[in-house]
Design an enzyme around this catalytic site. Structure first.
Site, mmCIF file in Angstrom:
data_model
loop_
_atom_site.group_PDB
_atom_site.id
_atom_site.type_symbol
_atom_site.label_atom_id
_atom_site.label_comp_id
_atom_site.label_asym_id
_atom_site.label_seq_id
_atom_site.Cartn_x
_atom_site.Cartn_y
_atom_site.Cartn_z
ATOM 1 N N GLN A 99 0.825 -1.198 0.000
ATOM 2 C CA GLN A 99 0.000 0.000 0.000
ATOM 3 C C GLN A 99 0.864 1.255 0.000
ATOM 4 O O GLN A 99 0.347 2.362 -0.081
ATOM 5 C CB GLN A 99 -0.906 0.002 1.237
ATOM 6 N N ASN A 100 2.171 1.077 0.098
ATOM 7 C CA ASN A 100 3.101 2.199 0.174
ATOM 8 C C ASN A 100 3.453 2.728 -1.212
ATOM 9 O O ASN A 100 3.402 1.990 -2.201
ATOM 10 C CB ASN A 100 4.370 1.776 0.906
ATOM 11 N N ASP A 102 6.445 4.526 -1.671
ATOM 12 C CA ASP A 102 7.821 5.003 -1.524
ATOM 13 C C ASP A 102 8.855 4.212 -2.314
ATOM 14 O O ASP A 102 10.025 4.597 -2.378
ATOM 15 C CB ASP A 102 8.220 5.034 -0.048
ATOM 16 N N HIS A 117 -1.204 1.422 -4.623
ATOM 17 C CA HIS A 117 -1.552 2.841 -4.722
ATOM 18 C C HIS A 117 -0.600 3.631 -5.608
ATOM 19 O O HIS A 117 -0.604 4.859 -5.581
ATOM 20 C CB HIS A 117 -1.592 3.459 -3.323
ATOM 21 N N CYS A 125 0.440 12.604 -16.675
ATOM 22 C CA CYS A 125 -0.369 13.700 -17.203
ATOM 23 C C CYS A 125 -1.817 13.229 -17.271
ATOM 24 O O CYS A 125 -2.100 12.173 -17.835
ATOM 25 C CB CYS A 125 0.115 14.111 -18.594
ATOM 26 N N CYS A 128 -2.859 13.455 -21.541
ATOM 27 C CA CYS A 128 -2.278 12.520 -22.516
ATOM 28 C C CYS A 128 -1.830 11.211 -21.883
ATOM 29 O O CYS A 128 -1.450 10.281 -22.591
ATOM 30 C CB CYS A 128 -1.127 13.178 -23.263
ATOM 31 N N CYS A 176 2.285 19.575 -18.184
ATOM 32 C CA CYS A 176 2.876 18.584 -19.091
ATOM 33 C C CYS A 176 3.597 19.272 -20.246
ATOM 34 O O CYS A 176 3.033 20.167 -20.894
ATOM 35 C CB CYS A 176 1.777 17.668 -19.619
ATOM 36 N N CYS A 179 1.551 18.132 -23.799
ATOM 37 C CA CYS A 179 0.219 18.604 -24.187
ATOM 38 C C CYS A 179 -0.300 19.755 -23.329
ATOM 39 O O CYS A 179 -1.374 20.285 -23.610
ATOM 40 C CB CYS A 179 -0.785 17.450 -24.145
ATOM 41 N N SER A 217 0.390 -2.594 8.619
ATOM 42 C CA SER A 217 -0.842 -1.952 8.153
ATOM 43 C C SER A 217 -1.905 -2.056 9.231
ATOM 44 O O SER A 217 -2.131 -3.123 9.798
ATOM 45 C CB SER A 217 -1.354 -2.614 6.868
#
Length: 275
Positions: A99-100, A102, A117, A125, A128, A176, A179, A217
């Protein structure tokens, strides 16, 4: 150390799915939301809706994240991450779901890691969908804010630093280069759904495991808890190593309330002497 002998026995059988949370990274200097390092803070994570709906919210996020990235980017794997990588190297793991955001599992040498995650080391972006390295964005932000400087005494788990309104007000956001669309860290914000295929992949890892090992967790939200619930429904033994109670203690065959690094290091050492 209470419960370690049982933990060694469970892991020694192999095909263990690992589900890790923020508590695994606290020993690397990254605070968590709900564990011991999180209780002293009042963090209000950015939501997806606020981020896309407000230029001021994006300015605040990127200013704070620009400062916070200095700590997140410099963080190094701790003994807990290295122990998990060693268990994978020995062929004892069915996969790692974290779930980290890092990237410390991978930095420790783990290979089969699903970032539930996403990861803070990438930027996407929203128009795009091009993904670029965070380091590239950091160079652009420094160039766009040559005289801007801020320091923060508190960093949140997602790399969000606490700054004053005055510090944020003069920060310049960049878009971005391809675009002109809005840039967002390649992580799942609160209020945003984890992509379905990624969730399915995590369920497959858990469903094909002989046991589920939860590390660091609190299982306070559905995002991680659903995989523990699936394991429980399938009759897969669940072991939890965490500092403090979790939302799935009632489903666990084994709970160990202890620091992650020393505990997992002890487990790998015991496994080494038993083989």
């Amino acid at each position: 150390m209470t419960g370690v002998a049982e933990l060694v026995e469970l892991v020694s059988r192999g095909r263990v799915a690992v589900l890790s949370g923020a508590g695994l990274s606290t020993e690397s200097g990254i605070p968590d939301y709900r564990g011991p390092t999180g209780r002293a803070r009042r963090a209000e994570p950015m939501t997806y809706q606020r981020f896309v709906g407000s230029a001021e919210a994006r300015r605040r996020y990127w200013a704070r994240s620009h400062v916070g990235w200095r700590q997140i980017g410099l963080a190094r794997p701790n003994d807990g991450h290295r122990a998990v990588a060693e268990l994978e190297r020995r062929g004892l793991l069915a996969g790692i779901v974290t779930q980290n955001v890092d990237g410390l599992h991978q930095a420790a040498g783990a290979r089969r890691v699903i970032e539930l995650h996403g990861g803070l080391d990438r930027v996407v972006c929203l128009s795009c969908r091009e993904r670029t390295p965070r380091a590239e964005l950091e160079r652009r932000l420094r160039a766009a804010n040559p005289e801007w400087e801020a320091a923060a005494g508190q960093i949140n788990p997602d790399g969000d630093a606490v700054l004053t309104d005055a510090q944020v007000a003069t920060f310049r956001v960049v878009d971005c280069t391809g675009c002109g669309g809005l840039l967002k860290p390649d992580v799942v914000f609160f209020g945003e759904n984890v992509p379905g295929p990624r969730v399915d992949e995590c369920f497959a890892v858990v469903g094909g495991a002989r046991a589920l090992l939860v590390l660091g967790s609190s299982l306070a939200i559905r995002s991680g808890l659903r995989f523990v619930s699936r394991a429980a429904a399938l009759g897969i033994p669940i072991a939890i190593v965490n500092q403090g109670p979790t939302g799935a203690d009632a489903d666990a065959a084994l709970t160990v309330d202890a620091p992650l690094g020393p505990t997992l290091t002890h487990v790998t050492a015991r496994l080494a002497t038993s083989t």
